[in-house]
Design an enzyme around this catalytic site. Structure first.
Site, PDB file in Angstrom:
ATOM      1  N   GLU A  58     -72.470  19.457  34.551  1.00  0.00           N
ATOM      2  CA  GLU A  58     -71.719  20.668  34.888  1.00  0.00           C
ATOM      3  C   GLU A  58     -72.554  21.629  35.735  1.00  0.00           C
ATOM      4  OE1 GLU A  58     -69.309  22.322  31.844  1.00  0.00           O
ATOM      5  OE2 GLU A  58     -68.196  20.428  31.685  1.00  0.00           O
ATOM      6  N   ASP A  82     -57.994  16.726  28.643  1.00  0.00           N
ATOM      7  CA  ASP A  82     -59.414  16.675  28.289  1.00  0.00           C
ATOM      8  C   ASP A  82     -59.804  18.050  27.761  1.00  0.00           C
ATOM      9  OD1 ASP A  82     -62.147  15.637  28.290  1.00  0.00           O
ATOM     10  OD2 ASP A  82     -62.502  17.024  29.934  1.00  0.00           O
ATOM     11  N   SER A  83     -61.003  18.119  27.174  1.00  0.00           N
ATOM     12  CA  SER A  83     -61.515  19.412  26.718  1.00  0.00           C
ATOM     13  C   SER A  83     -61.769  20.353  27.903  1.00  0.00           C
ATOM     14  CB  SER A  83     -62.826  19.188  25.965  1.00  0.00           C
ATOM     15  OG  SER A  83     -63.731  18.468  26.780  1.00  0.00           O
ATOM     16  N   CYS A 109     -60.391  12.545  27.115  1.00  0.00           N
ATOM     17  CA  CYS A 109     -61.620  12.987  26.440  1.00  0.00           C
ATOM     18  C   CYS A 109     -62.039  11.952  25.388  1.00  0.00           C
ATOM     19  CB  CYS A 109     -61.325  14.318  25.761  1.00  0.00           C
ATOM     20  SG  CYS A 109     -62.710  14.997  24.861  1.00  0.00           S
ATOM     21  N   CYS A 120     -68.311   9.018  27.491  1.00  0.00           N
ATOM     22  CA  CYS A 120     -68.043  10.450  27.657  1.00  0.00           C
ATOM     23  C   CYS A 120     -67.538  10.644  29.082  1.00  0.00           C
ATOM     24  CB  CYS A 120     -69.326  11.252  27.428  1.00  0.00           C
ATOM     25  SG  CYS A 120     -69.150  13.009  27.791  1.00  0.00           S
ATOM     26  N   HIS A 149     -68.062  12.772  31.276  1.00  0.00           N
ATOM     27  CA  HIS A 149     -68.995  13.248  32.304  1.00  0.00           C
ATOM     28  C   HIS A 149     -69.984  12.193  32.793  1.00  0.00           C
ATOM     29  CE1 HIS A 149     -67.469  16.999  30.774  1.00  0.00           C
ATOM     30  NE2 HIS A 149     -68.237  17.732  31.580  1.00  0.00           N
TER      31      HIS A 149
HETATM   32  N1  DGL Z   1     -64.811  15.487  27.394  1.00  0.00           N
HETATM   33  C1  DGL Z   1     -65.836  15.314  26.385  1.00  0.00           C
HETATM   34  C2  DGL Z   1     -65.937  13.839  26.017  1.00  0.00           C
HETATM   35  O1  DGL Z   1     -65.585  12.956  26.766  1.00  0.00           O
HETATM   36  C3  DGL Z   1     -67.175  15.855  26.843  1.00  0.00           C
HETATM   37  C4  DGL Z   1     -67.238  17.367  26.936  1.00  0.00           C
HETATM   38  C5  DGL Z   1     -67.005  18.036  25.605  1.00  0.00           C
HETATM   39  O2  DGL Z   1     -67.906  17.976  24.727  1.00  0.00           O
HETATM   40  O3  DGL Z   1     -65.963  18.618  25.439  1.00  0.00           O
HETATM   41  O4  DGL Z   1     -66.366  13.536  24.936  1.00  0.00           O
END
Ligand code: DGL
Length: 270
Positions: free
Chosen positions: A152, A10-11, A73, A184, A186
């Site tokens: 976050e 993931d990011s 992600c 997403c 989160h």
């Molecule tokens: N992990 C990213 C997503 O699911 C969200 C956080 C980001 O913007 O990196 O799109």
């Protein structure tokens, strides 16, 4: 049976929502998680940048001889999955297809809402994936750029959070959706607030759960389970190792919100 680990990336910390569901559903599997904390967020970056980062991460995970990679992600799945599949021979799955499958099973009216980062929404990938099934549907999408910082910072409930959720969902709710894809990593943490605003007639699709179920089916079909216990879903002994691209402190703090436990992480530089 195949004891090689599953790579998840993931990011940053968000993909832990997916990792968490994989740990629960497949407790015997070994997991290597990579969070690109030095370059997060991906949600407002270009396709070229996210694809370059994703390729570097897949190369890193390949070093662990992974049997499967999950692009946890949503943004990377939206922008880069096809390029990754073209370049690498390891099986690679994203979170879009599992979420879409679940949404199509759930929706009675075909009126489906999708929320995600700016890039996920502007890529139209959810809409295209749904439309490619031929199902009669009406898709309405909205990016919710404030949701990631809310999560976050631990603002999962309260008046301000509810108001932000209300404003973001208003255009979708005005179009009578019966199903909403949380597109997403989160957003599952905001599920309670989202459900409260959306009301009980809107089903929420948590793509982290859908992806874990999809992974289980895939391992079963390809006979890739780590051991026989995994198939029965029995409590297992799989390990999880966490790697990040920046200092570990913030990742470990946030991992507590996402996983509700302490973990160790290691910083790596490609
Ligand atoms: N992990 C990213 C997503 O699911 C969200 C956080 C980001 O913007 O990196 O799109």
């Amino acid at each position: 049976m195949d004891t090689r680990p599953i790579g998840i990336f993931d990011s940053g910390v968000g993909g832990l929502t997916v990792a968490d569901k994989v740990f629960r559903l497949l407790p015997n599997e070994n997991i290597i998680y990579f969070g690109d904390t030095a370059r997060v967020p991906y949600g407002n970056k270009s396709k070229e940048a996210v694809t370059r980062f994703s390729k570097e991460i897949v190369k890193f995970l390949s070093g662990f001889k992974v049997k499967l990679i999950i692009v946890a992600c949503n943004t990377a799945s939206s922008l880069s999955l096809e390029a990754l599949k073209k370049e690498f021979s390891i099986p690679i799955i994203g979170v879009i297809k599992p979420g879409v499958e679940e949404a199509l099973k759930t929706s009675k009216t075909g009126r489906i809402g999708v929320i995600g980062t700016e890039r996920t929404i502007s890529s139209n990938v959810y809409k295209k994936e749904i439309e490619s099934t031929g199902r009669n549907s009406f898709i309405i999408q909205e990016s919710c750029p404030l949701f990631v910082p809310l999560v976050e910072n631990g603002w999962l409930s309260g008046d301000i959070t509810l108001e932000i959720v209300r404003r973001n969902l208003a255009p979708l709710l005005a179009r009578d959706i019966d199903t909403l894809i949380l597109g997403c990593t989160h957003y599952p943490l905001l599920k309670k607030a989202i459900q409260r605003i959306a009301g009980k007639n809107v089903a929420l699709i948590d793509s982290s759960i859908a992806t874990a179920k999809y992974t289980k089916r895939l391992l079963d079909n390809k006979n890739l389970f780590a051991d026989a216990l995994a198939k029965a879903g029995k409590r297992g002994m799989g390990y999880a190792k966490f790697f990040v691209s920046d200092d570990t402190g913030n990742f470990i703090r946030l991992a507590n919100i996402f996983l509700r436990r302490n973990i160790k992480a290691k910083k790596v530089v490609f």
